[in-house]
Write an enzyme that holds these catalytic residues in place. Structure first.
Site, short mmCIF file in Angstrom:
data_model
loop_
_atom_site.label_atom_id
_atom_site.label_comp_id
_atom_site.label_asym_id
_atom_site.label_seq_id
_atom_site.Cartn_x
_atom_site.Cartn_y
_atom_site.Cartn_z
N THR A 189 0.85 -1.20 0.00
CA THR A 189 0.00 0.00 0.00
C THR A 189 0.88 1.25 0.00
OG1 THR A 189 -0.09 -0.05 2.42
CG2 THR A 189 -1.95 -1.07 1.24
N ARG B 167 4.20 2.37 -2.37
CA ARG B 167 4.43 2.92 -3.70
C ARG B 167 4.75 1.76 -4.66
NH1 ARG B 167 2.11 6.67 -2.34
NH2 ARG B 167 2.72 8.88 -2.28
N GLU C 245 1.14 2.91 -12.56
CA GLU C 245 -0.22 3.41 -12.26
C GLU C 245 -0.51 4.80 -12.83
OE1 GLU C 245 0.06 3.46 -7.83
OE2 GLU C 245 -0.46 5.58 -7.98
N ASP D 150 -2.21 -1.93 -3.73
CA ASP D 150 -3.02 -0.71 -3.84
C ASP D 150 -2.31 0.28 -4.75
OD1 ASP D 150 -5.23 1.00 -3.17
OD2 ASP D 150 -3.84 2.17 -1.95
#
Ligand code: NAI
Length: 347
Positions: free
Chosen positions: A234, A236, A265, A260
């Site tokens: 969660t 990086r 991303e 996450d």
């Protein structure tokens, strides 16, 4: 004072407007842009005292220089992680960079634990099955967390909050952090990374992304992990070599994975791409594993966190404008160089 907020969503606007309205005397003129701050949009910052950016805005040296040239004095991150901004370039051009160091460590920790619980008890699969009228339990077998060993990498605010929750579950918590914290020592033991990897049933990443932590999870470190280990990130995306992780899932060495955050991303997360062809084969492969959960960088996303993010960002701006200093500054000497060039206001 004028603030240009980039990569803004309706929920950002809602909380920033509320925080600004609460200021009354020192209301800030805020302009919201839905798109990110980059080479094609940086000109829109002209005339602003500060820009406000989020996790996936990439502010390399050229963007920082352009901001300085256009008279912007501060880069206000509405997040904790600051890997997206070239701090050296900001210092060189005398720009303040400030973050929101702690908006709700518990929000992120609770989400990490939600991912652990989901992966362990397969509630994501159960949810779909029951909707199809399938009440079979095959494939849903979990393990009792009580008594398992959880390895925390990075025992700052979020790692510590995660350790506290897992300790409450009756887990043994161990940690690796080059800068040990006395608060963690009350919960569990520090180990070297080499010791933690084979000893942990669950590994949760909570260190920042820096040159020294990039790909901290790689082919070699994965090979040292316990077979069947659960890995949770969660923090990086760049902490994990995702291709190596896919190989470890295929070889069954990695038992399960929750992300996450993802190294690629920035071109996908926070927007709806459901009507498009997604070119990222690594991410798409990840979504095919039943023992993998990918979320779109939402661990921070609670009402309390959004409120604190907006409040703290505006406080950072006011403090800098009023005093030329900011307690959440990430740049050492920007405050000295720019001190006299800011509009001074009473706050
Ligand atoms: P923090 O600064 O309080 O703690 C980071 C810890 O990592 C420190 O104790 C530091 O000593 C440690 N560390 C540094 N280098 C390390 C290394 N090589 N190995 C292991 N540990 C190392 O930061 P905080 O607030 O706990 O946040 C952690 C990270 O979580 C942030 O850097 C950010 O990237 C991420 N984050 C993710 C969010 C999300 O929504 N998914 C929201 C907020 C933060």
């Amino acid at each position: 004072m004028k603030l240009s907020v980039f990569s803004s969503k309706p929920y950002d606007r809602k909380y920033f407007e509320a925080a600004n309205a609460a200021r009354k005397a020192s209301e800030i003129d805020i302009v919201y842009h839905e798109f990110s701050l980059g080479k094609d949009t940086v000109f829109l910052a002209k005339g602003s005292d500060a820009v406000c950016v989020f996790v996936n805005d990439a502010l390399g040296p050229a963007i920082v220089e352009a901001l300085a040239r256009d008279g912007v004095k501060a880069i206000l991150l509405r997040c904790a992680g600051f890997n997206g901004v070239d701090l050296e370039a900001a210092e060189k051009h005398g720009l303040l960079v400030a973050n929101v160091p702690s908006y709700s460590p518990e929000a992120v920790a609770e989400f990490a634990v939600a991912l652990i619980q989901t992966l362990n008890r397969h509630t994501h699969r159960a949810y779909n099955r029951v909707r199809e009228g399938n009440f079979a339990l095959d494939g849903l077998l979990g393990r009792t967390l009580h008594g398992k060993t959880v390895g925390i990498i990075g025992t700052g605010k979020i790692g510590l909050a995660t350790a506290r929750i897992m300790k409450g579950f009756g887990c043994r918590v161990i940690a690796y952090d080059p800068f040990p914290s006395p608060a963690f020592s009350e919960l569990g033991d520090y180990q070297t990374l080499e010791e933690l990897l084979p000893a942990s049933d669950i590994i949760s990443l909570h260190c920042p992304l820096m040159a020294s932590t990039r790909y901290i999870v790689n082919e070699q470190t994965i090979s040292k992990m316990k077979p069947g280990v659960m890995l949770v990130n969660t923090s990086r995306g760049g902490l994990i070599d995702t291709k190596a992780v896919v190989r470890a899932l295929k070889s069954r060495h990695l038992g399960s994975l929750a992300l996450d955050v993802y190294e690629g991303e920035s071109s996908l997360f926070y927007d709806d791409h459901s009507g498009e062809i997604i070119d990222d084969d690594v991410l798409m492969r990840l979504t095919t594993f039943h023992n993998v959960i990918v979320c779109g960088h939402q661990a921070f996303f609670t009402e309390e966190a959004l409120k604190e993010i907006a409040d703290c960002t505006l406080r950072n701006m006011e403090e800098y404008a009023a005093t030329g200093m900011c307690k959440n500054s990430l740049t050492r000497d920007a405050k000295i160089k720019r001190r006299d060039s800011l509009p001074v206001r009473n706050v």
